[in-house]
Design an enzyme around this catalytic site. Structure first.
Site, mmCIF file in Angstrom:
data_model
loop_
_atom_site.group_PDB
_atom_site.id
_atom_site.type_symbol
_atom_site.label_atom_id
_atom_site.label_comp_id
_atom_site.label_asym_id
_atom_site.label_seq_id
_atom_site.Cartn_x
_atom_site.Cartn_y
_atom_site.Cartn_z
ATOM 1 N N PRO A 351 0.846 -1.198 0.000
ATOM 2 C CA PRO A 351 0.000 0.000 0.000
ATOM 3 C C PRO A 351 0.882 1.249 0.000
ATOM 4 C CG PRO A 351 0.021 -1.001 2.174
ATOM 5 C CD PRO A 351 0.812 -1.908 1.292
ATOM 6 N N ASP A 527 5.909 2.035 2.442
ATOM 7 C CA ASP A 527 4.948 0.973 2.689
ATOM 8 C C ASP A 527 4.141 1.345 3.935
ATOM 9 O OD1 ASP A 527 3.591 -1.356 3.331
ATOM 10 O OD2 ASP A 527 5.282 -2.689 2.861
ATOM 11 N N HIS A 528 2.854 1.637 3.727
ATOM 12 C CA HIS A 528 2.041 2.125 4.841
ATOM 13 C C HIS A 528 1.780 1.045 5.886
ATOM 14 C CE1 HIS A 528 -0.031 5.146 6.866
ATOM 15 N NE2 HIS A 528 -0.863 5.585 5.929
ATOM 16 N N ARG A 529 2.099 -0.202 5.603
ATOM 17 C CA ARG A 529 1.973 -1.256 6.610
ATOM 18 C C ARG A 529 3.063 -1.130 7.665
ATOM 19 N NH1 ARG A 529 2.405 -6.440 2.913
ATOM 20 N NH2 ARG A 529 4.211 -5.177 2.278
ATOM 21 N N ILE A 531 5.164 1.923 7.940
ATOM 22 C CA ILE A 531 5.485 3.314 8.266
ATOM 23 C C ILE A 531 4.203 4.143 8.219
ATOM 24 C CG2 ILE A 531 6.791 5.348 7.526
ATOM 25 C CD1 ILE A 531 8.748 3.334 6.184
#
Length: 555
Positions: A351, A527-529, A531
């Site tokens: 994501p 990577d929004h998972r 950070i």
């Protein structure tokens, strides 16, 4: 049943050569001429064939060992016959037969073979014309001739180099299989050759056309051993369609350009795997058996999980572009194929979010330009990249949540204690990302030297797989080309990538007035998972502060 020692034959090279792949396992039953190990010389890769049928009793070497002619490779339990086409029931019966009977049978076979060889040598004392063919090229096809070392009428010695070929991986000399006079030469510079193509004809005498000694047959049997592992095209049983909907012909055409040995190719055909989709971990990108097995395991896991994260993504069918006008079609090279697969994988699994910022590099540029005379004395060119590398290493140390990888299968976060940073390089063959090691421990001059070396090797296609592995973070700079901002795609298994665009002079309000400042656009994709947005803003702010005052790198 007796045991024989299988040793390294003459491979036409003085000194030691490296073992880059072992193709057999202990207890495995082998046919005569089956490849057992792959050696790499400074000219080519060579597969060592098994001298006779038997069962592997023990392997005496490992990958990475250096060996020379006469060194022990493995021990082989003889099957009691010299053929390789008898069925398993016959082999089992021979293994349990009386040892005296086995010895007598072997002596009979050897005596008969010696008699036939003596008859052949006696009847071949006169001159004979022998065709010289291109041996196994390690999977390469249509390899260009870049140098012709002989001419018609030349007297040729055995193992003398005839021509030089250049593939996309290496240059290799093709040696003469025997001594004699070169009667005709069928190739010229610029020709494209593949395995089995005729180079010329050699006039040999005194039995030169025959294999004189088992210890001298490695060059002759190298091509034969490669062919022996591949059945004729009519006998190949493959599915009409491979994974991804490609036809058999398309898969074979793409796989033929992959650097892999015959044994790996045979296993890939049996498993229905497309070698073109596999990234090799061996020397010069060679696809090993372990790479193939790991790829198949991944595909099976995805299938069992319902197709993985890409499940449900619809495909699309291209229109017939030729109906609109003239077109030209060319095959994707390996770098393009790997890049396409990796980018699609990252985009489907990560994501992405991108944080934009600017860094005032006015003072940095003034300092960099002032150091040009010092750089010239050191034989270096000081670009902004070493400063970017050093600043990113500083930020990664201050914000370690950017120096991780996610293991979603095991639900783990892997935190790295080292700082290796990838540097995207635009080459004629496509985008590659060499990795510079221990950036935080190196000086600006060390990094400048690494940047020059890596970029040059990338453009010359001399990077090894190890040079492009192990990165913690990646920098993609378009500053020399242009643009104001872009959204780079995270380079898995990393969790962030920094995009750098072209610096531009802009008015900045300082102390009651506007002053011109050189501003560098920064684009941080993450990577929004792993950070969150606040951490991304902290990262770009810290990076901008460090680039604005490089003295902070000393703290």
């Amino acid at each position: 049943m007796s045991t024989i020692d299988v040793k390294v034959p003459d491979v036409g090279v003085d000194g030691e050569v490296e073992i880059i792949e072992i193709l057999v396992e202990k207890g495995e039953r082998l046919d005569a001429e089956a490849p057992i190990v792959v050696l790499e010389t400074d000219k080519a890769t060579v597969e060592v064939p098994c001298p006779q049928a038997g069962k592997v009793a023990g392997i005496e070497v490992k990958v990475g060992d250096k060996v020379k002619e006469g060194d022990l490779l493995l021990r082989l339990k003889e099957s009691g016959h010299s053929g390789s086409t008898e069925n398993d029931d016959t082999e089992e019966a021979e293994e349990t037969a009386d040892s005296t009977t086995d010895t007598d049978a072997e002596e009979d076979v050897e005596n008969e073979s010696d008699a036939k060889q003596q008859d052949t040598e006696d009847g071949d004392a006169e001159q004979s014309l022998r065709s010289i063919e291109v041996p196994d090229l390690g999977g390469s096809e249509a390899v260009e001739v870049i140098e012709v070392l002989v001419a018609e009428g030349d007297e040729i010695e055995e193992e003398q180099a005839l021509i030089v070929l250049e593939s996309d991986k290496a240059t290799m000399e093709i040696p003469s299989p025997a001594a004699g006079i070169l009667q005709s030469l069928s190739v010229k510079m610029g020709d494209k050759l593949s395995e089995g193509d005729t180079i010329g004809e050699l006039l040999t005498s005194s039995g030169q056309g025959q294999a004189p000694n088992p210890e001298k047959t490695s060059t002759k049997t190298e091509s034969q051993s490669s062919k022996s592992t591949e059945p004729p095209a009519d006998n190949k049983k493959q599915p009409a369609k491979a994974a991804g909907g490609l036809s058999e012909k398309q898969v074979n055409a793409a796989a033929s350009k992959v650097h892999a040995g015959p044994a790996v190719r045979k296993l890939a055909r049996e498993l229905g795997a497309d070698l073109a989709q596999i990234e090799g971990s061996g020397p010069k990108g060679r696809v090993l058996k372990d790479d193939l097995k790991a790829y198949v395991k991944t595909q099976v896991t995805r299938a069992q999980d319902g197709g993985g994260s890409a499940a449900g993504v619809p495909g699309y069918k291209l229109p017939d572009f030729s109906s609109f006008g003239e077109i030209e079609v060319e095959a994707m090279d390996k770098i393009q194929r790997i890049t396409a697969v990796n980018m699609a994988t990252s985009w489907l699994n990560v994501p992405h979010v991108t944080q934009f910022d600017e860094a005032d590099i006015t003072e940095l540029e003034a300092f960099r330009k002032a150091q040009k005379p010092v750089a010239e004395q050191r034989g270096l060119k000081l670009t902004p990249m070493p400063f970017l590398l050093k600043a990113c290493a500083y930020a990664l140390r201050e914000l370690p949540q950017f120096n991780v990888s996610l293991d979603m299968e095991q639900q783990r976060v892997i935190r790295k204690k080292y700082i290796h940073i990838g540097m995207a390089v635009d080459t004629p063959g496509g985008l590659v990302v060499p990795v510079i090691r221990d950036v935080d421990k190196k000086s600006i001059w060390d990094l400048a030297r690494d940047c020059i070396d890596m970029a040059a090797r990338a453009k010359e296609r001399k990077l090894s797989p190890a040079d492009m592995q192990g990165g913690c973070f990646t920098i993609s700079s378009l500053g020399s080309i242009g643009g104001t901002a872009f959204t780079p795609i995270v380079n898995l298994p990393e969790v962030a990538i920094l995009g750098v665009s072209k610096a531009d002079t802009k008015p900045r309000f300082e102390e009651g007035g506007f002053v011109p400042r050189l501003m560098l656009p920064l684009s941080l994709s993450y990577d929004h998972r792993a950070i969150n947005g606040a951490d991304a803003a902290r990262f770009t702010s810290l990076l901008a502060r460090v680039l604005g005052d490089i003295r902070q790198l000393l703290l």
